[in-house]
Design a protein around this motif. Structure first.
Motif, PDB file in Angstrom:
ATOM      1  N   THR A  22       0.859  -1.180   0.000  1.00 17.76           N
ATOM      2  CA  THR A  22       0.000   0.000   0.000  1.00 17.76           C
ATOM      3  C   THR A  22       0.898   1.233   0.000  1.00 17.76           C
ATOM      4  O   THR A  22       2.071   1.166   0.361  1.00 17.76           O
ATOM      5  CB  THR A  22      -0.930   0.022   1.223  1.00 17.76           C
ATOM      6  N   PHE A  23       0.332   2.357  -0.384  1.00 18.97           N
ATOM      7  CA  PHE A  23       1.143   3.544  -0.639  1.00 18.97           C
ATOM      8  C   PHE A  23       0.486   4.778  -0.017  1.00 18.97           C
ATOM      9  O   PHE A  23      -0.711   4.986  -0.166  1.00 18.97           O
ATOM     10  CB  PHE A  23       1.293   3.760  -2.157  1.00 18.97           C
ATOM     11  N   ARG A  24       1.288   5.574   0.664  1.00 21.17           N
ATOM     12  CA  ARG A  24       0.791   6.829   1.248  1.00 21.17           C
ATOM     13  C   ARG A  24       1.747   7.958   0.862  1.00 21.17           C
ATOM     14  O   ARG A  24       2.931   7.916   1.196  1.00 21.17           O
ATOM     15  CB  ARG A  24       0.718   6.738   2.776  1.00 21.17           C
ATOM     16  N   ALA A  25       1.221   8.947   0.187  1.00 24.87           N
ATOM     17  CA  ALA A  25       2.039  10.081  -0.255  1.00 24.87           C
ATOM     18  C   ALA A  25       2.118  11.134   0.844  1.00 24.87           C
ATOM     19  O   ALA A  25       1.806  12.306   0.646  1.00 24.87           O
ATOM     20  CB  ALA A  25       1.450  10.672  -1.530  1.00 24.87           C
ATOM     21  N   GLU A  26       2.545  10.705   2.023  1.00 25.25           N
ATOM     22  CA  GLU A  26       2.681  11.604   3.167  1.00 25.25           C
ATOM     23  C   GLU A  26       4.147  12.008   3.308  1.00 25.25           C
ATOM     24  O   GLU A  26       5.024  11.148   3.322  1.00 25.25           O
ATOM     25  CB  GLU A  26       2.211  10.911   4.446  1.00 25.25           C
ATOM     26  N   LYS A  27       4.402  13.276   3.430  1.00 24.93           N
ATOM     27  CA  LYS A  27       5.779  13.760   3.528  1.00 24.93           C
ATOM     28  C   LYS A  27       6.252  13.678   4.970  1.00 24.93           C
ATOM     29  O   LYS A  27       6.500  14.681   5.635  1.00 24.93           O
ATOM     30  CB  LYS A  27       5.883  15.171   2.971  1.00 24.93           C
ATOM     31  N   SER A  28       6.355  12.442   5.428  1.00 22.99           N
ATOM     32  CA  SER A  28       6.725  12.194   6.817  1.00 22.99           C
ATOM     33  C   SER A  28       8.103  11.569   6.876  1.00 22.99           C
ATOM     34  O   SER A  28       8.462  10.724   6.053  1.00 22.99           O
ATOM     35  CB  SER A  28       5.707  11.261   7.475  1.00 22.99           C
ATOM     36  N   LYS A  29       8.884  11.981   7.890  1.00 21.98           N
ATOM     37  CA  LYS A  29      10.244  11.450   8.063  1.00 21.98           C
ATOM     38  C   LYS A  29      10.402  10.719   9.392  1.00 21.98           C
ATOM     39  O   LYS A  29      11.517  10.481   9.826  1.00 21.98           O
ATOM     40  CB  LYS A  29      11.268  12.581   7.995  1.00 21.98           C
ATOM     41  N   THR A  30       9.302  10.344  10.044  1.00 21.26           N
ATOM     42  CA  THR A  30       9.439   9.731  11.361  1.00 21.26           C
ATOM     43  C   THR A  30       9.915   8.285  11.225  1.00 21.26           C
ATOM     44  O   THR A  30       9.834   7.677  10.158  1.00 21.26           O
ATOM     45  CB  THR A  30       8.105   9.745  12.140  1.00 21.26           C
ATOM     46  N   ARG A  31      10.364   7.728  12.343  1.00 25.74           N
ATOM     47  CA  ARG A  31      10.882   6.352  12.335  1.00 25.74           C
ATOM     48  C   ARG A  31       9.772   5.327  12.156  1.00 25.74           C
ATOM     49  O   ARG A  31      10.046   4.143  11.974  1.00 25.74           O
ATOM     50  CB  ARG A  31      11.644   6.071  13.630  1.00 25.74           C
ATOM     51  N   ARG A  32       8.512   5.760  12.188  1.00 25.12           N
ATOM     52  CA  ARG A  32       7.375   4.844  12.057  1.00 25.12           C
ATOM     53  C   ARG A  32       6.784   4.809  10.653  1.00 25.12           C
ATOM     54  O   ARG A  32       5.873   4.037  10.394  1.00 25.12           O
ATOM     55  CB  ARG A  32       6.259   5.255  13.025  1.00 25.12           C
ATOM     56  N   HIS A  33       7.271   5.656   9.741  1.00 27.43           N
ATOM     57  CA  HIS A  33       6.589   5.834   8.463  1.00 27.43           C
ATOM     58  C   HIS A  33       7.427   5.390   7.274  1.00 27.43           C
ATOM     59  O   HIS A  33       8.629   5.625   7.211  1.00 27.43           O
ATOM     60  CB  HIS A  33       6.184   7.300   8.273  1.00 27.43           C
ATOM     61  N   LEU A  34       6.742   4.777   6.317  1.00 23.77           N
ATOM     62  CA  LEU A  34       7.289   4.449   5.008  1.00 23.77           C
ATOM     63  C   LEU A  34       6.307   4.954   3.955  1.00 23.77           C
ATOM     64  O   LEU A  34       5.118   5.102   4.231  1.00 23.77           O
ATOM     65  CB  LEU A  34       7.467   2.945   4.849  1.00 23.77           C
ATOM     66  N   ILE A  35       6.802   5.180   2.761  1.00 28.63           N
ATOM     67  CA  ILE A  35       5.932   5.581   1.653  1.00 28.63           C
ATOM     68  C   ILE A  35       5.225   4.356   1.072  1.00 28.63           C
ATOM     69  O   ILE A  35       4.050   4.400   0.726  1.00 28.63           O
ATOM     70  CB  ILE A  35       6.754   6.295   0.555  1.00 28.63           C
ATOM     71  N   GLU A  36       5.961   3.264   0.956  1.00 31.04           N
ATOM     72  CA  GLU A  36       5.390   1.992   0.515  1.00 31.04           C
ATOM     73  C   GLU A  36       5.533   0.990   1.655  1.00 31.04           C
ATOM     74  O   GLU A  36       6.624   0.811   2.188  1.00 31.04           O
ATOM     75  CB  GLU A  36       6.138   1.476  -0.719  1.00 31.04           C
ATOM     76  N   PHE A  37       4.440   0.389   2.051  1.00 29.08           N
ATOM     77  CA  PHE A  37       4.483  -0.575   3.146  1.00 29.08           C
ATOM     78  C   PHE A  37       3.462  -1.672   2.871  1.00 29.08           C
ATOM     79  O   PHE A  37       2.619  -1.549   1.982  1.00 29.08           O
ATOM     80  CB  PHE A  37       4.227   0.097   4.498  1.00 29.08           C
ATOM     81  N   TRP A  38       3.549  -2.754   3.636  1.00 33.22           N
ATOM     82  CA  TRP A  38       2.696  -3.919   3.400  1.00 33.22           C
ATOM     83  C   TRP A  38       1.649  -4.035   4.494  1.00 33.22           C
ATOM     84  O   TRP A  38       1.952  -3.842   5.676  1.00 33.22           O
ATOM     85  CB  TRP A  38       3.541  -5.188   3.302  1.00 33.22           C
ATOM     86  N   MET A  39       0.430  -4.338   4.068  1.00 35.07           N
ATOM     87  CA  MET A  39      -0.693  -4.423   5.002  1.00 35.07           C
ATOM     88  C   MET A  39      -1.350  -5.795   4.926  1.00 35.07           C
ATOM     89  O   MET A  39      -1.508  -6.367   3.846  1.00 35.07           O
ATOM     90  CB  MET A  39      -1.750  -3.369   4.653  1.00 35.07           C
ATOM     91  N   ILE A  40      -1.726  -6.302   6.094  1.00 32.36           N
ATOM     92  CA  ILE A  40      -2.571  -7.485   6.198  1.00 32.36           C
ATOM     93  C   ILE A  40      -3.953  -6.977   6.584  1.00 32.36           C
ATOM     94  O   ILE A  40      -4.114  -6.334   7.624  1.00 32.36           O
ATOM     95  CB  ILE A  40      -2.031  -8.473   7.240  1.00 32.36           C
ATOM     96  N   GLU A  41      -4.959  -7.228   5.733  1.00 31.49           N
ATOM     97  CA  GLU A  41      -6.283  -6.640   5.927  1.00 31.49           C
ATOM     98  C   GLU A  41      -7.375  -7.709   5.896  1.00 31.49           C
ATOM     99  O   GLU A  41      -7.866  -8.086   4.835  1.00 31.49           O
ATOM    100  CB  GLU A  41      -6.541  -5.566   4.867  1.00 31.49           C
TER     101      GLU A  41
END
Length: 429
Positions: A204-223
């Protein structure tokens, strides 16, 4: 006997042969110690000059780091080794002498290591992290299979947002606008009404301009999504699932956890049920602790960390205000200003790892929500159809894989929990 390092303890006293890379080496007089890896694990190979001859011993001493070779030797029991064995090397065949390897045992900066991620993932700690990630994935499939879920794959290219937000990656789909998926949830709801219990697992993809240690632009989700399932039953499945995953890692990744110096005593307590507090209670706790937070505000990382510190296990925060949650969440009939929803906050400052809710099943209420959130029936008409043709109570949740790996493995930044992270300023390698 062809073997792998991971299974050398099954061949104690026997001659084996395997392909490996030279991770590191040192020598002392007429003995050389080769740190070997083959992708399944690491083992020390001991090579004695008097056993192999001067020429082969000299080759071993001069081999560059990450050279590839076929190794022959006898497996010896060794209680000092993390694997319980070492290899008495009797010979080797060089496949390739590597060029000067850029990642050496000295300290390197994060940017340098990220530029060399394709090589950094060979190191012991990165190797351990990604094996733990694999174990979590395997445990996920096992849990959902055992609980009668089937896997359904949602599209990655979509014509709309799952939550009606603006943090989307836009692209063109021939002559139409399209977006990279934020979530497969809406499609999982359609699948649940066909198969009852389903789950998806994908990027999944989030176009959030975040630099925290908890955030990625592309990450994997179990839903997962479940028909004929209310909010409370969903919470029970969530805590059972997380407990299952943690216990699987403890059972099957002890060596990796040791490599990462993870305090496993904190993981051994992770068994369902988990504590639950309401959003109202969480606000009260934060205000009493001196945090400036008002009812109706979402929580940030410091708030979640403080709340998590008050519990030994992951904690559910339930009944967030309806106004700050997604359009599809069902209002709590007993407290209609709030949603039948919950976030699961991991211990030790790792933040939210699950978000979930009971979904609106009333077609009239869903149509009202469309109007309130300015959602077009052209884009979301199919989703409204789910409430017209055999609507039922249904619930679901999403677990972020990388945050979960980070928490269980005890690593500081999620960038190390995915093979090739995509960050705000990183698309390479």
């Amino acid at each position: 006997m062809k073997a792998t390092i991971e299974r050398l303890n099954q061949y104690i006293g026997q001659e084996v042969r395997f392909g490996a890379w030279l991770a590191n080496k040192r020598s002392s007089g007429k003995i050389a110690f080769l740190q070997l890896r083959d992708g399944t694990g690491f083992v020390q190979g001991v090579i004695v000059k008097n056993d192999v001859g001067e020429e082969l011993f000299a080759q071993a001493k001069n081999l560059p780091q990450e050279s590839s070779l076929y190794v022959d030797g006898t497996v010896k029991e060794d209680d000092r080794s993390p694997t319980g064995v070492e290899l008495q090397v009797t010979g080797f065949e060089i496949i390739q002498e590597a060029e000067a390897y850029p990642i050496t045992p000295k300290e390197h900066g994060t940017e340098f290591l990220m530029d060399n991620r394709h090589l950094w993932m060979r190191s012991r700690k990165q190797h351990a992290l990604l094996r733990i990630r694999d174990e979590i994935i395997q445990a996920t499939y096992a849990f959902f299979r055992e609980n009668q879920f089937i896997k359904v794959d949602p599209p990655i290219l979509t014509g709309s947002s799952a939550e009606g937000t603006t943090s989307l990656f836009h692209t063109k789909y021939f002559d139409e606008d399209a977006y990279l998926s934020q979530s497969g949830q809406l499609y999982m709801e359609a699948a649940a009404l066909a198969f009852q219990r389903v789950f998806s697992f994908g990027p999944t993809f989030r176009a959030e301009k975040s630099k925290t240690r908890r955030h990625l632009i592309e990450f994997w989700m179990i839903e997962p999504e479940m028909a004929f399932c209310d909010h409370n039953e969903s919470l029970e499945i969530q805590e059972q699932y997380v407990s299952h995953v943690v216990q699987a890692v403890l059972a099957n990744c002890r060596q990796e956890l040791t490599t990462l110096e993870r305090d496993t005593s904190k993981l051994e307590t992770i068994q369902a049920p988990f504590p639950r507090i309401t959003y109202d209670k969480a606000v009260e706790m934060l205000q009493e602790a001196g945090y400036e937070v008002s009812w109706g505000e979402d929580f940030g990382a410091p708030h979640e960390t403080y709340i998590a510190e008050q519990f030994q296990k992951p904690v559910f925060i339930t009944n967030y205000p309806l106004e700050i949650k997604a359009f599809y969440m069902k209002p709590d009939p007993d407290y209609p200003e709030t949603a039948l929803c919950a976030d699961l906050i991991a211990p030790e400052g790792y933040g939210e790892i699950i978000g979930g809710s009971q979904r609106i099943d009333d077609p009239q209420l869903m149509k009202q929500r469309y109007e309130e959130h300015n959602l077009s029936e052209e884009a979301y008409g199919w989703y409204l159809d789910l409430r017209k043709y055999g609507t039922v109570p249904h619930s679901g949740f999403g677990l972020g894989l990388e945050r979960t790996v980070g928490w269980i493995a005890g690593t500081e930044h999620v960038r190390e929990t995915i093979p090739f992270p995509r960050l705000l300023n990183r698309l390479y390698p």
